[in-house]
Motif scaffolding. Structure first.
Motif, mmCIF file in Angstrom:
data_model
loop_
_atom_site.group_PDB
_atom_site.id
_atom_site.type_symbol
_atom_site.label_atom_id
_atom_site.label_comp_id
_atom_site.label_asym_id
_atom_site.label_seq_id
_atom_site.Cartn_x
_atom_site.Cartn_y
_atom_site.Cartn_z
ATOM 1 N N ALA A 23 0.826 -1.212 0.000
ATOM 2 C CA ALA A 23 0.000 0.000 0.000
ATOM 3 C C ALA A 23 0.858 1.259 0.000
ATOM 4 C CB ALA A 23 -0.943 -0.004 1.201
ATOM 5 N N VAL A 24 1.928 1.278 0.802
ATOM 6 C CA VAL A 24 2.713 2.514 0.920
ATOM 7 C C VAL A 24 3.615 2.758 -0.284
ATOM 8 C CG1 VAL A 24 2.651 2.512 3.433
ATOM 9 C CG2 VAL A 24 4.567 1.407 2.246
ATOM 10 N N ARG A 25 3.914 1.709 -1.060
ATOM 11 C CA ARG A 25 4.766 1.923 -2.227
ATOM 12 C C ARG A 25 3.964 2.380 -3.449
ATOM 13 N NH1 ARG A 25 4.499 -2.239 -6.056
ATOM 14 N NH2 ARG A 25 3.518 -4.150 -5.297
ATOM 15 N N ARG A 26 2.647 2.301 -3.386
ATOM 16 C CA ARG A 26 1.838 2.651 -4.551
ATOM 17 C C ARG A 26 1.918 4.143 -4.854
ATOM 18 N NH1 ARG A 26 -2.990 -0.649 -2.217
ATOM 19 N NH2 ARG A 26 -2.559 -2.743 -3.008
ATOM 20 N N PRO A 27 1.903 4.513 -6.129
ATOM 21 C CA PRO A 27 1.845 5.929 -6.496
ATOM 22 C C PRO A 27 0.400 6.413 -6.499
ATOM 23 C CG PRO A 27 2.004 4.620 -8.477
ATOM 24 C CD PRO A 27 2.035 3.643 -7.311
ATOM 25 N N HIS A 46 2.332 11.710 -7.168
ATOM 26 C CA HIS A 46 1.859 12.298 -8.413
ATOM 27 C C HIS A 46 2.992 12.287 -9.447
ATOM 28 C CE1 HIS A 46 -1.398 13.901 -5.877
ATOM 29 N NE2 HIS A 46 -2.084 13.928 -6.990
ATOM 30 N N GLY A 47 2.659 11.949 -10.671
ATOM 31 C CA GLY A 47 3.652 11.956 -11.736
ATOM 32 C C GLY A 47 4.534 10.732 -11.781
ATOM 33 N N ALA A 48 4.234 9.715 -10.968
ATOM 34 C CA ALA A 48 5.072 8.523 -10.934
ATOM 35 C C ALA A 48 5.022 7.781 -12.264
ATOM 36 C CB ALA A 48 4.620 7.593 -9.810
ATOM 37 N N THR A 49 6.152 7.157 -12.620
ATOM 38 C CA THR A 49 6.246 6.430 -13.881
ATOM 39 C C THR A 49 6.589 4.962 -13.699
ATOM 40 O OG1 THR A 49 8.592 7.005 -14.089
ATOM 41 C CG2 THR A 49 6.993 8.508 -15.097
ATOM 42 N N GLY A 50 6.875 4.541 -12.485
ATOM 43 C CA GLY A 50 7.226 3.152 -12.238
ATOM 44 C C GLY A 50 8.684 2.827 -12.460
#
Length: 434
Positions: free
Chosen positions: A25-29, A71-75
């Motif tokens: 849960a905490v690693r999700r963007p 916000h703006g995460a790309t993985g």
């Protein structure tokens, strides 16, 4: 093999490792359509924690990807420690100097709420929950950008932790190259823990949304083009085609005006010649209320976006935009640019000379829908006069920094990256190396 358990002793803030409850849960963007791997997640308690984390990462050969809330995460985070900065949340207003100092985790809405009692404003975008630091690092398009330029233009100083784990205060005088890169070049060069930025007078603000049934879209778009052709810099107007699940399609005009209601009504008079709207929320408001105009989601969810900059909005472009339903997209938005955006800017983006920004958004409910959304976005982009570049904060996960910056600016950013972070400890959403 990295001994990530020692992270718990290196920092005072909270640490999550892959075997810990709640790690996924905490690693999700913010965008749940993006899969974001991480070796660990650290919620820094302060700048000292950030410095300790950098020293740990350097020693262990790990990268760091910094996000207040994703916000703006790309993985592009495989093998990195994901740094959450939400607890770096101090806000200090110097009303006499018209300046603010904000921590890296401060959302735009909190800065607006702190500035409003002084008759001042930052440069907020459409969402009050996106961090001020994240927007500034990406350049930043704002409701008031036509009057004051990029959000990054107004940054006066950064407090950072560099790749050696040193805490530094960066200005145009102390380190011109790094200061230039941080004002819109992304998060590839240092970790920002706080920034100082200019505030602007906003003693009067008028704004809101007007909403019609989608059948009126041609007339609304004609009025929009008429208004934006002569709009002063203090007036910002956006055009929206909307098609939400379970609702009939609609068309909207969103507007803000740095001035009084009478002047704003005169400038927006073409809207009064249109059929009676479904709703009209325009009124005098506080700068802290701006987030309510478009009422963007305040909880994470999946999405697919595409943005373009348009070189014009003539009859041919208007016809192409309205040629068919926007489904399966939820929204198609045009933002009027120009004004101060087009003036000289000593930032990586430089002046933004295109007069309109186009933003296309849909939800990938399943693989077939995702393909349909991407296809619709591609078709609209190909039918409109796009310039071929776009703001860094508007890039999607499939794009790179080369889609935002000129070859000359990108070359300079790469040289600054190599000088300040030769071991590639810092991993921005859109690395300047590609």
């Amino acid at each position: 093999m990295n001994d990530l358990n020692t992270l718990r002793h290196a920092v005072h803030g909270r640490v999550w490792l892959p075997d810990d409850p709640g790690f996924d849960a905490v690693r999700r963007p913010w965008n749940l359509a993006v899969e974001q791997p991480a070796a660990a997640v650290v919620e820094a308690a302060g700048a000292d924690d950030v410095a300790a984390l950098v020293r740990f990462a350097r020693a262990e050969g790990l990268g760091i990807a910094t996000q207040p809330n994703g916000h703006g995460a790309t993985g592009r985070t495989s093998g990195t420690v994901l740094l959450r900065t939400a607890r770096l949340d101090s806000v200090r207003i110097d009303a006499a100097a018209r300046r603010a100092r904000v921590g890296a985790g401060v959302p735009s809405g909190r800065l607006q709420a702190a500035a409003a009692p002084h008759g001042l404003t930052g440069l907020p975008g459409s969402s009050p929950i996106v961090s001020v630091a994240g927007v500034a690092l990406g350049g930043g398009l704002s409701w008031f950008g036509r009057a004051h330029g990029w959000v990054a233009d107004g940054v006066i100083a950064f407090d950072v932790v560099d790749a050696r784990g040193r805490q530094r205060h960066i200005t145009a005088e102390t380190d011109p190259d790094l200061f230039w890169a941080l004002r819109g070049g992304g998060g590839d060069f240092a970790i920002v823990t706080a920034l100082e930025l200019a505030l602007h007078p906003a003693p009067r603000l008028y704004g809101g949304r007007v909403l019609w049934a989608a059948g009126h879209a041609p007339d609304v778009l004609d009025a929009y083009r008429e208004i934006t052709a002569a709009a002063p810099d203090g007036l910002t107007v956006w055009f929206d085609l909307l098609h939400f699940p379970g609702a009939d399609p609609m068309v909207a005009i969103d507007a803000t005006h740095l001035g009084d209601a009478e002047e704003a009504r005169d400038l927006l008079a073409p809207l009064d010649r249109l059929p009676r709207p479904l709703s009209d929320s325009r009124r005098m408001m506080e700068v802290s209320e701006l987030g309510g105009i478009t009422a963007e989601p305040t909880e994470p969810g999946p999405g697919l976006s595409r943005a373009e900059l348009l070189t014009g909005l003539d009859d041919t472009a208007a016809k192409a935009l309205l040629a068919e339903s926007i489904a399966p997209l939820l929204s198609v938005q045009l933002r009027h640019l120009g004004g101060a955006f087009a003036r000289p800017s000593d930032t990586p983006h430089g002046p933004l000379t295109e007069p309109y920004a186009l933003y296309l958004f849909g939800v990938p409910a399943d693989p077939a829908t995702a393909r349909a959304v991407a296809g619709k976005q591609r078709g609209l982009a190909e039918a409109l006069p796009v310039s071929g570049r776009k703001p860094l904060t508007f890039l999607n996960p499939g794009e790179t920094a080369a889609d935002a910056f000129s070859p000359a600016a990108l070359g300079r950013l790469r040289r600054i990256k190599q000088h300040h972070d030769p071991h590639n400890t810092f991993h921005g959403n859109f690395p300047v190396g590609g």
